[in-house]
Scaffold this motif. Structure first.
Motif, PDB file in Angstrom:
ATOM      1  N   PHE A  15      53.033  85.575  19.632  1.00  0.00           N
ATOM      2  CA  PHE A  15      54.408  85.588  19.130  1.00  0.00           C
ATOM      3  C   PHE A  15      54.762  84.263  18.454  1.00  0.00           C
ATOM      4  CE2 PHE A  15      58.919  84.585  20.146  1.00  0.00           C
ATOM      5  CZ  PHE A  15      59.525  85.528  19.331  1.00  0.00           C
ATOM      6  N   ALA A  16      54.345  83.152  19.081  1.00  0.00           N
ATOM      7  CA  ALA A  16      54.708  81.824  18.569  1.00  0.00           C
ATOM      8  C   ALA A  16      53.673  81.256  17.613  1.00  0.00           C
ATOM      9  CB  ALA A  16      54.912  80.864  19.738  1.00  0.00           C
ATOM     10  N   GLY A  17      52.475  81.871  17.548  1.00  0.00           N
ATOM     11  CA  GLY A  17      51.437  81.359  16.674  1.00  0.00           C
ATOM     12  C   GLY A  17      50.830  80.067  17.168  1.00  0.00           C
ATOM     13  N   ALA A  18      50.672  79.915  18.481  1.00  0.00           N
ATOM     14  CA  ALA A  18      50.141  78.683  19.064  1.00  0.00           C
ATOM     15  C   ALA A  18      48.758  78.929  19.649  1.00  0.00           C
ATOM     16  CB  ALA A  18      51.085  78.170  20.153  1.00  0.00           C
ATOM     17  N   GLY A  19      48.008  77.830  19.838  1.00  0.00           N
ATOM     18  CA  GLY A  19      46.653  77.926  20.389  1.00  0.00           C
ATOM     19  C   GLY A  19      46.662  78.183  21.884  1.00  0.00           C
ATOM     20  N   LEU A 227      60.658  88.842  14.574  1.00  0.00           N
ATOM     21  CA  LEU A 227      61.939  89.118  15.232  1.00  0.00           C
ATOM     22  C   LEU A 227      62.684  87.831  15.582  1.00  0.00           C
ATOM     23  CD1 LEU A 227      60.898  91.998  17.669  1.00  0.00           C
ATOM     24  CD2 LEU A 227      61.970  92.190  15.401  1.00  0.00           C
ATOM     25  N   ALA A 228      61.988  86.704  15.554  1.00  0.00           N
ATOM     26  CA  ALA A 228      62.591  85.426  15.935  1.00  0.00           C
ATOM     27  C   ALA A 228      62.770  84.539  14.713  1.00  0.00           C
ATOM     28  CB  ALA A 228      61.723  84.718  16.978  1.00  0.00           C
ATOM     29  N   SER A 229      63.753  83.643  14.799  1.00  0.00           N
ATOM     30  CA  SER A 229      63.980  82.698  13.709  1.00  0.00           C
ATOM     31  C   SER A 229      62.914  81.604  13.746  1.00  0.00           C
ATOM     32  CB  SER A 229      65.359  82.056  13.850  1.00  0.00           C
ATOM     33  OG  SER A 229      65.411  81.234  15.015  1.00  0.00           O
ATOM     34  N   ARG A 230      62.787  80.868  12.634  1.00  0.00           N
ATOM     35  CA  ARG A 230      61.802  79.787  12.568  1.00  0.00           C
ATOM     36  C   ARG A 230      62.110  78.714  13.594  1.00  0.00           C
ATOM     37  NH1 ARG A 230      60.377  77.214   6.817  1.00  0.00           N
ATOM     38  NH2 ARG A 230      59.612  79.357   6.610  1.00  0.00           N
ATOM     39  N   THR A 232      63.588  79.064  16.503  1.00  0.00           N
ATOM     40  CA  THR A 232      63.210  79.568  17.829  1.00  0.00           C
ATOM     41  C   THR A 232      61.716  79.427  18.054  1.00  0.00           C
ATOM     42  OG1 THR A 232      65.040  81.162  17.836  1.00  0.00           O
ATOM     43  CG2 THR A 232      63.198  81.583  19.342  1.00  0.00           C
ATOM     44  N   LEU A 233      60.925  79.780  17.056  1.00  0.00           N
ATOM     45  CA  LEU A 233      59.472  79.674  17.170  1.00  0.00           C
ATOM     46  C   LEU A 233      59.043  78.229  17.356  1.00  0.00           C
ATOM     47  CD1 LEU A 233      58.371  82.216  14.400  1.00  0.00           C
ATOM     48  CD2 LEU A 233      58.308  82.546  16.874  1.00  0.00           C
ATOM     49  N   ARG A 234      59.677  77.303  16.630  1.00  0.00           N
ATOM     50  CA  ARG A 234      59.309  75.894  16.751  1.00  0.00           C
ATOM     51  C   ARG A 234      59.584  75.368  18.158  1.00  0.00           C
ATOM     52  NH1 ARG A 234      61.752  72.446  11.925  1.00  0.00           N
ATOM     53  NH2 ARG A 234      63.652  73.533  12.571  1.00  0.00           N
ATOM     54  N   TYR A 235      60.729  75.767  18.731  1.00  0.00           N
ATOM     55  CA  TYR A 235      61.054  75.330  20.090  1.00  0.00           C
ATOM     56  C   TYR A 235      60.056  75.897  21.102  1.00  0.00           C
ATOM     57  CZ  TYR A 235      65.493  73.123  18.887  1.00  0.00           C
ATOM     58  OH  TYR A 235      66.454  72.283  18.378  1.00  0.00           O
ATOM     59  N   ILE A 236      59.645  77.139  20.895  1.00  0.00           N
ATOM     60  CA  ILE A 236      58.682  77.745  21.817  1.00  0.00           C
ATOM     61  C   ILE A 236      57.341  77.034  21.732  1.00  0.00           C
ATOM     62  CG2 ILE A 236      57.361  79.839  22.310  1.00  0.00           C
ATOM     63  CD1 ILE A 236      59.774  81.468  21.413  1.00  0.00           C
ATOM     64  N   VAL A 237      56.876  76.757  20.505  1.00  0.00           N
ATOM     65  CA  VAL A 237      55.596  76.066  20.323  1.00  0.00           C
ATOM     66  C   VAL A 237      55.621  74.706  20.990  1.00  0.00           C
ATOM     67  CG1 VAL A 237      54.072  75.015  18.617  1.00  0.00           C
ATOM     68  CG2 VAL A 237      54.985  77.295  18.212  1.00  0.00           C
ATOM     69  N   LEU A 238      56.723  73.971  20.837  1.00  0.00           N
ATOM     70  CA  LEU A 238      56.819  72.633  21.431  1.00  0.00           C
ATOM     71  C   LEU A 238      56.933  72.691  22.947  1.00  0.00           C
ATOM     72  CD1 LEU A 238      57.061  69.576  21.025  1.00  0.00           C
ATOM     73  CD2 LEU A 238      59.537  69.884  20.808  1.00  0.00           C
TER      74      LEU A 238
END
Length: 251
Positions: A15-19, A227-230, A232-238
């Motif tokens: 979902f977040a595109g993280a490793g 479905l999520a804003s950019r 939101t995704l950045r906060y999840i990745v961090l």
């Protein structure tokens, strides 16, 4: 239970595109009591497969600098294998804390990449160099050995460290740094995983559950990304390496 938990984690990562190597280590170690050495080996081995698909995808998009990636990744293989051997000699509690510290350091770099790109671009513009000739190989080999050692010793991909190093010492764009880093980490994770296998710390049953769960979950999670804003995704990745690092540090 590990398989089901990894499906959920894979959904979050996809979902977040993280490793997510660091969070995988934390989940195995803190959540299921897997010995830290085994958790590191499983995370590295599983990362080999995710990096392969990522590297192929970025190569097709033209974001992989082959000479730079192969030179740095080749040196990283030596560093990763050596790091895995050093890791074997470290007590579990010390290794856990050092891994957590590296995850938190990665979070700091991720903050600048995700939220302060203007500051990062300004810093790179002032300090970036364009290594060529003998200097190219000297820098590539050094970066590969150092980041490979960190990955092999502490089980994470050192993604942020590699990306910023490529930008600073070779003057590449962020897009090329991201794509080339995937290629660099591929041989590092394979070599590191073999190092843990040689040391007797790669549990194949846990590895298969982890790889299967993450693969299925990432596929499902990727379908929900839009479905999520950019922001939101950045906060999840961090938040993922930050939370994982803190949990591992204070477990």
């Amino acid at each position: 239970m590990i398989f089901l938990a990894m499906i959920l984690l894979g959904c979050l990562l996809g979902f977040a595109g993280a490793g997510g190597a660091g969070l995988t280590i934390t989940l195995l170690s803190v959540g299921f009591g897997v010995p830290i050495h085994t958790a590191l080996g499983v995370a590295l081995a599983a990362m080999s497969f995710t990096m392969l698909s990522g590297a192929v995808s970025h190569f097709r998009e033209g974001d992989v600098l082959l000479r730079l990636g192969l030179t740095t990744g080749g040196a990283g293989m030596l560093g990763a294998f050596a790091g895995a051997r050093i890791s074997d000699a470290l007590p579990g509690d010390i290794l856990s804390k050092m891994t957590a510290a590296l995850m938190l350091a990665s979070s700091v770099l991720l903050y600048f990449i995700l939220f302060r790109k203007d500051m990062l671009d300004s810093f790179v513009a002032k300090h970036a160099s364009k290594a060529e000739g003998a200097s190219f190989y000297a820098h590539a080999l050094t970066i590969g050995v150092v980041t490979g050692f960190l990955s092999g010793a502490f089980g994470i991909g050192a993604t942020a460290f590699i990306q910023i190093s490529l930008m600073l010492f070779f003057g590449v764009s962020l897009y090329h740094a991201i794509g080339t880093t995937m290629l660099v980490i591929l041989p590092i994770s394979v070599s590191g995983g073999l190092g843990y296998l040689v040391n007797g710390h790669l549990d194949f049953y846990i590895f298969l559950q982890t790889l299967g769960g993450l693969t299925i979950g990432a596929y499902l999670g990727a379908k929900l990304t839009r479905l999520a804003s950019r922001d939101t995704l950045r906060y999840i990745v961090l938040s993922m390496p930050t939370i994982g690092g803190l949990m591992l540090l204070f477990k």
